[in-house]
Design an enzyme around this catalytic site. Structure first.
Site, PDB file in Angstrom:
ATOM      1  N   THR A   1      75.787  90.134  -9.524  1.00 58.28           N
ATOM      2  CA  THR A   1      74.496  90.408 -10.152  1.00 58.28           C
ATOM      3  C   THR A   1      73.439  89.484  -9.553  1.00 58.28           C
ATOM      4  O   THR A   1      72.249  89.810  -9.573  1.00 58.28           O
ATOM      5  CB  THR A   1      74.558  90.212 -11.682  1.00 58.28           C
ATOM      6  OG1 THR A   1      75.258  89.005 -11.952  1.00 58.28           O
ATOM      7  CG2 THR A   1      75.253  91.382 -12.352  1.00 58.28           C
TER       8      THR A   1
ATOM      9  N   LYS B   1      84.270  84.334  -2.436  1.00 53.19           N
ATOM     10  CA  LYS B   1      82.818  84.449  -2.257  1.00 53.19           C
ATOM     11  C   LYS B   1      82.369  83.829  -0.928  1.00 53.19           C
ATOM     12  O   LYS B   1      81.231  83.981  -0.508  1.00 53.19           O
ATOM     13  CB  LYS B   1      82.089  83.790  -3.427  1.00 53.19           C
ATOM     14  CG  LYS B   1      82.346  84.489  -4.778  1.00 53.19           C
ATOM     15  CD  LYS B   1      81.620  83.777  -5.912  1.00 53.19           C
ATOM     16  CE  LYS B   1      82.010  84.261  -7.300  1.00 53.19           C
ATOM     17  NZ  LYS B   1      81.290  85.491  -7.707  1.00 53.19           N
TER      18      LYS B   1
ATOM     19  N   HIS C   1      86.262  93.806 -15.184  1.00 57.85           N
ATOM     20  CA  HIS C   1      85.314  93.077 -14.330  1.00 57.85           C
ATOM     21  C   HIS C   1      85.944  92.465 -13.098  1.00 57.85           C
ATOM     22  O   HIS C   1      85.263  91.731 -12.369  1.00 57.85           O
ATOM     23  CB  HIS C   1      84.640  91.944 -15.105  1.00 57.85           C
ATOM     24  CG  HIS C   1      83.699  92.405 -16.161  1.00 57.85           C
ATOM     25  ND1 HIS C   1      82.357  92.563 -15.939  1.00 57.85           N
ATOM     26  CD2 HIS C   1      83.918  92.750 -17.444  1.00 57.85           C
ATOM     27  CE1 HIS C   1      81.770  92.969 -17.058  1.00 57.85           C
ATOM     28  NE2 HIS C   1      82.702  93.098 -17.990  1.00 57.85           N
TER      29      HIS C   1
ATOM     30  N   LYS D   1      76.032  80.856  -6.732  1.00 57.04           N
ATOM     31  CA  LYS D   1      77.009  81.567  -7.552  1.00 57.04           C
ATOM     32  C   LYS D   1      78.184  80.618  -7.746  1.00 57.04           C
ATOM     33  O   LYS D   1      78.211  79.543  -7.137  1.00 57.04           O
ATOM     34  CB  LYS D   1      77.481  82.851  -6.867  1.00 57.04           C
ATOM     35  CG  LYS D   1      77.912  82.643  -5.395  1.00 57.04           C
ATOM     36  CD  LYS D   1      78.315  83.946  -4.716  1.00 57.04           C
ATOM     37  CE  LYS D   1      77.162  84.759  -4.235  1.00 57.04           C
ATOM     38  NZ  LYS D   1      76.994  86.048  -4.869  1.00 57.04           N
ATOM     39  N   ARG D   2      79.159  81.008  -8.589  1.00 61.42           N
ATOM     40  CA  ARG D   2      80.351  80.174  -8.714  1.00 61.42           C
ATOM     41  C   ARG D   2      80.959  79.928  -7.331  1.00 61.42           C
ATOM     42  O   ARG D   2      80.863  80.776  -6.437  1.00 61.42           O
ATOM     43  CB  ARG D   2      81.392  80.865  -9.606  1.00 61.42           C
ATOM     44  CG  ARG D   2      81.083  80.814 -11.075  1.00 61.42           C
ATOM     45  CD  ARG D   2      81.067  79.398 -11.612  1.00 61.42           C
ATOM     46  NE  ARG D   2      82.388  78.860 -11.751  1.00 61.42           N
ATOM     47  CZ  ARG D   2      82.915  78.430 -12.907  1.00 61.42           C
ATOM     48  NH1 ARG D   2      82.200  78.462 -14.024  1.00 61.42           N
ATOM     49  NH2 ARG D   2      84.124  77.945 -12.960  1.00 61.42           N
TER      50      ARG D   2
ATOM     51  N   LYS E   1      69.391  89.942  -8.545  1.00 62.90           N
ATOM     52  CA  LYS E   1      68.316  89.030  -8.963  1.00 62.90           C
ATOM     53  C   LYS E   1      67.512  88.559  -7.762  1.00 62.90           C
ATOM     54  O   LYS E   1      66.276  88.487  -7.805  1.00 62.90           O
ATOM     55  CB  LYS E   1      68.910  87.829  -9.722  1.00 62.90           C
ATOM     56  CG  LYS E   1      69.519  88.240 -11.062  1.00 62.90           C
ATOM     57  CD  LYS E   1      70.487  87.212 -11.639  1.00 62.90           C
ATOM     58  CE  LYS E   1      71.327  87.864 -12.730  1.00 62.90           C
ATOM     59  NZ  LYS E   1      72.467  87.025 -13.171  1.00 62.90           N
TER      60      LYS E   1
HETATM   61  O1  B1N Z   1      81.819  89.721 -13.634  1.00 70.22           O
HETATM   62  C1  B1N Z   1      80.513  90.048 -13.184  1.00 70.22           C
HETATM   63  C2  B1N Z   1      80.568  90.709 -11.798  1.00 70.22           C
HETATM   64  O2  B1N Z   1      79.259  90.926 -11.353  1.00 70.22           O
HETATM   65  C3  B1N Z   1      81.322  89.812 -10.824  1.00 70.22           C
HETATM   66  O3  B1N Z   1      81.499  90.485  -9.617  1.00 70.22           O
HETATM   67  C4  B1N Z   1      82.675  89.437 -11.409  1.00 70.22           C
HETATM   68  O4  B1N Z   1      83.305  88.542 -10.537  1.00 70.22           O
HETATM   69  C5  B1N Z   1      82.494  88.799 -12.785  1.00 70.22           C
HETATM   70  C6  B1N Z   1      87.820  85.335 -16.346  1.00 70.22           C
HETATM   71  C7  B1N Z   1      85.857  86.322 -15.391  1.00 70.22           C
HETATM   72  N1  B1N Z   1      84.922  89.081 -13.369  1.00 70.22           N
HETATM   73  N2  B1N Z   1      85.821  88.385 -14.092  1.00 70.22           N
HETATM   74  C8  B1N Z   1      85.230  87.314 -14.557  1.00 70.22           C
HETATM   75  C9  B1N Z   1      85.081  85.397 -16.061  1.00 70.22           C
HETATM   76  C10 B1N Z   1      85.660  84.440 -16.867  1.00 70.22           C
HETATM   77  C11 B1N Z   1      87.033  84.420 -17.012  1.00 70.22           C
HETATM   78  O5  B1N Z   1      87.597  83.493 -17.804  1.00 70.22           O
HETATM   79  C12 B1N Z   1      87.238  86.296 -15.535  1.00 70.22           C
HETATM   80  N3  B1N Z   1      83.968  87.300 -14.163  1.00 70.22           N
HETATM   81  C13 B1N Z   1      83.783  88.401 -13.426  1.00 70.22           C
HETATM   82  C14 B1N Z   1      79.884  90.967 -14.197  1.00 70.22           C
HETATM   83  O6  B1N Z   1      80.479  92.228 -14.170  1.00 70.22           O
END
Ligand code: B1N
Length: 831
Positions: free
Chosen positions: A673, A571, A374, A565-566, A677
């Site tokens: 995502t 971003k 991801h 978003k975060r 939305k």
């Molecule tokens: O995952 C989402 C994507 O739509 C986003 O672009 C992407 O940024 C997000 C460590 C993550 N990637 N990695 C994380 C979350 C928690 C953590 O402790 C990494 N989140 C994303 C779905 O594919």
């Protein structure tokens, strides 16, 4: 002992019309009252609104369980292949309204409540959502669960039952403050604890390698602590579909563990151990895409993975199967590397506990797992330091060394890889104290690896996993993310849902491509008027909510420009802010003749230890304070920061957006995502060629999308060259004005240097190319204003956006996973 046959059909058959599961208004009313009396122990007069909510939740849960057990029975009878989704995070959002929708009983339930003088909407608002995730990744897991249950892909989702989910965000003096989340404070009517489903989990200690008198070699792991994971199940119901289950593990102390033998009657120490055990599932790490390398996090990951794999093995053996066929029964999907330790744990279970030889175990393991990546952000790629890993999981370290050894041998002798390639690809990074590369472990241990958008999957093959993609091109594939149209239109935007359904029928909710039928209506003035009226109503409702939450009035006729978003530098919320300051300065100079009144709406949490992200929040609120009170500008501009973004809040915001900000630096956002939305709710997008924006623009068309900025290749190229952000400062007057304003002290009279770190980073380093993209952003925004000037044209584009969003349903994503990776047929496709 043979169990007496239970007539299952008697309990669930529609013809029996059991009151407990009946779907008529009267059945629901009766069940509700029964639950209020016998489950909650209240009479209506003494009941609180929370009691009512709980009674309704139990009423709905019974009906959800009926669907769930029906699905489970079918999976068991037909011995179907099942997806096991492993994710450290989930963000299901509130359950009540979703379950009513899935059951198709929203109207009769509201009527039943109304007959009792209760406003169902008020009950729905009582629910605290489970905040068991940080952002997109956790919400994606929940959308996928919704889709699997809707389409009928047999599934079980495993995760962690954090007692405290993502922190509550308060804004004080414009700064983020974190408070503990209390989602369990009034109990959780949606879950059932399965006290009998629990597994022992071991940590620490050492290993002993022994060869018995027959020459059989075994390894014993002698841990120094043990605890128990107990299953908490939440049934998940698909839309008019099937059931699934979210099984979350909670850590508990093992009472039978003989503390006194260790501690010689040191009772307090024993209690301390108990507390330490339970700490494992206490709290979610609030870092989105930022690795911390903390011991407790590794323990959380191993804990839930081991519970889940032991559970799968139990279920498998229960069906009378042997472990050699585990991969035939289960497709196990790793949601990023957070559960990647599963590769080593399954090997341990097969080799050590079930004495299956290494090669056979490895074959089973590789065929079970699929890995979804991801993120490409280096700071988010998980690595565990070897000393830490040895301390927590000594046996797994040995297993990883063995996997690595065999892998390196294979690379060397079968593929003739160079030493450089070997050191790049190895599971172990020998620099410093040494670390384990979890993405490599997941890649080697899986039969498929996928990225989450076309661009991201390409970049994954080109950069982060380049050597692996060269070695195993067939292992790599793409599954573009998607969102649940049930959650993100049907529930969030009932008015638009009504209009769409009355125009094209209701098939689109399970076949989102049907939205294309709206395209015929895009230029129809009557339809456009209805479309605009709905957007206006949604904006008025958000405006009321903003007033309530922040005290700020926003005129719903302004353009709502939404950036939610975060908070993260990549971003680029601060790029948005620079533009707002530019508009502000223009108004101040009197250049505001034709300016379109704009409300800029932000929301999102910052990781508590992420200094720059928190400073960006402060910047947004400081700009808001300056602008919202200034009568010279505040009829043209408003800047809002809505605190404590969550699924519940998001559902309120998306339907009211006119413009969606998707402005990450190209190459950084794996998919996104929120972009989907917002577009699905009729917002037009201003965005870069990043993540799924690329595919959205392909679908929606250039003319209906505001593109700007460098693309991923240009970013790369510029980075490799001699990028000087200061040049943009020198050459772009507008940029120079806003940058100077940033440190003029006007934004923070009490601390003029407050925003200096942002200023300096942009001017001298600018890792996210804000300076480079500023001009292009402004040019694209000028087009936005121009298009907005013609409301009929804007509305046409809004309709086209929605009509062309069919691809981005999570149902399509799940179909892709099913055919490319899991090789599972849905119930829908079975006889
Ligand atoms: O995952 C989402 C994507 O739509 C986003 O672009 C992407 O940024 C997000 C460590 C993550 N990637 N990695 C994380 C979350 C928690 C953590 O402790 C990494 N989140 C994303 C779905 O594919």
């Amino acid at each position: 002992k043979e169990r007496k046959a239970i007539n299952f059909d008697l309990l669930t058959s529609k013809t029996i019309k059991s009151k407990r599961i009946g779907l008529s208004k009267n059945d629901i009313k009766d069940s509700f009252l029964e639950n209020l009396f016998f489950h909650i122990g209240r009479v209506p007069k003494g009941a609180t609104i929370m009691d009512y909510y709980q009674a309704l939740a139990y009423t709905v849960r019974d009906r959800v369980f009926k669907e769930f057990v029906t699905t489970v029975k079918r999976i068991s009878d037909e011995d179907l292949r099942v997806v096991a989704y492993l994710s450290a995070e989930y963000l299901p959002g509130p359950h009540l309204a979703n379950n009513l929708l899935s059951l198709g009983i929203t109207e009769q339930t509201a009527a039943a409540m109304a007959e009792l003088g209760i406003d169902m909407e008020e009950l729905i608002l009582q629910e605290e959502e489970p905040g068991l995730g940080n952002g997109g990744l956790g919400r994606l897991a929940s959308c996928y669960l919704d889709s699997m249950a809707t389409i009928g892909i047999p599934s079980i989702a495993y995760g962690i039952r954090y007692e405290f989910g993502i922190f509550e965000q308060h804004i004080k003096n414009g700064l983020q403050e974190e408070y503990t989340d209390k989602w369990l404070q009034y109990g959780n009517p949606w879950e059932v604890v399965r006290s009998e489903i629990g597994y022992n989990i071991m940590f620490g200690g050492s290993t002993k390698h022994v060869t018995d008198s027959n020459g059989n070699f075994t390894v014993n792991w002698i841990p120094d602590s043990k605890l128990r994971g107990t299953a908490y199940d939440t049934p998940i119901l698909g839309y008019k579909g099937y059931g699934s289950i979210l099984r979350l593990w909670r850590a508990e102390a093992i009472d039978t563990f003989d503390f006194s033998a260790y501690n010689k009657g040191d009772y307090y120490k024993a209690v301390q151990e108990k507390i330490l055990s339970e700490n494992i599932t206490k709290v979610l790490y609030p870092n989105d895409e930022q690795e911390t390398g903390k011991e407790l996090r590794l323990k959380q990951q191993y804990f839930f993975v081991s519970c889940s794999l032991q559970d799968l093995i139990r279920l498998h053996l229960l069906q009378g199967r042997i472990l050699d066929t585990l991969h035939e029964k289960f497709a196990i999907q790793l949601n990023d590397t957070h559960p990647a330790i599963a590769v080593a744990e399954l090997m341990r279970l097969l080799v050590d506990d079930y004495q299956i030889d290494w090669d056979k175990s490895w074959n089973i393991t590789q065929r079970c797992f699929g890995y979804t990546n991801h993120t490409l952000l280096p700071e988010a790629l998980e690595k565990w330091s070897i000393p830490l890993f040895r301390r927590v999981l000594p046996r797994h370290l040995e297993i990883i060394y063995e996997i690595n050894h065999r892998f390196v041998q294979e690379l060397k002798y079968q593929h003739g890889c160079s030493d450089e390639q070997l050191s790049r690809m190895a599971l172990i990074d020998h620099s410093g104290e040494g670390s384990i590369r979890m993405a490599h472990l997941a890649t080697v241990g899986s039969h498929k690896v996928n990225g989450v958008s076309a661009l991201h999957s390409e970049l994954l093959k080109k950069h982060v996993l380049y050597d692996f993609a060269q070695l195993w091109p067939d292992k790599f594939c793409n599954v573009t993310n998607g969102i649940s149209p049930r959650r993100f239109i049907a529930l969030s935007n009932p008015l638009l849902t009504g209009l769409i359904t009355e125009t094209i029928g209701s098939g689109w909710l399970t076949d989102l491509k049907e939205l294309s039928k709206l395209e015929n209506m895009a230029e129809d003035p009557t339809f456009q008027n209805k479309w605009m009226a709905i957007k206006q109503t949604n904006k008025a409702s958000l405006s009321d909510h903003i007033k309530l939450e922040t005290g700020i009035s926003v005129d719903p006729s302004m353009m709502f420009d939404v950036h939610v978003k975060r908070i993260h530098e990549y971003k680029r919320q601060h790029l948005n802010v620079l533009n707002i300051l530019h508009l502000y300065l223009q108004i101040k100079k009197g250049n505001n003749k034709d300016m379109i009144p704009m409300a800029f709406i932000f929301a999102g949490k910052a990781a508590p230890g992420y200094f720059m992200a928190k400073l960006i929040i402060k910047l947004i609120t400081a700009v808001g304070d300056l602008i919202n009170q200034d009568t010279e500008v505040n009829d043209k501009l408003k800047v809002i920061f809505l605190p404590d973004f969550s699924v519940k809040k998001a559902q309120h915001i998306y339907p009211a957006a006119d413009l969606s900000e998707q402005i990450s630096m190209a190459g950084k956002e794996a998919s996104g995502t929120g972009n989907m939305k917002l577009s699905l709710n009729g917002a037009l997008t201003i965005g870069t060629l990043d993540g799924a924006n690329v595919e959205m623009m392909e679908e929606i068309g250039m003319d209906n999308f505001f593109l700007f900025g460098l693309n991923a290749e240009e970013v790369q190229h510029k980075k490799q060259g001699n990028y000087k952000p200061g040049d943009h400062y020198v050459h772009n007057l507008h940029l120079r004005e806003v940058m100077d304003f940033l440190i003029s002290g006007a934004l923070s009279p009490e601390n003029p240097k407050l925003f200096q770190p942002i200023y300096e980073q942009l001017l001298y380093d600018d890792p996210y190319m804000i300076m480079a993209d500023f001009e292009s952003y402004l040019i694209s925004r000028a087009k936005v204003y121009e298009e907005w000037g013609n409301q009929s044209n804007w509305t046409k584009k809004s309709i086209i956006n929605v009509a062309r969003m069919g691809k981005f349903s999570s149902d399509r994503s799940i179909q892709d996973y099913s055919s490319l990776i899991w090789k599972i047929d849905s119930f829908q496709n079975r006889p």
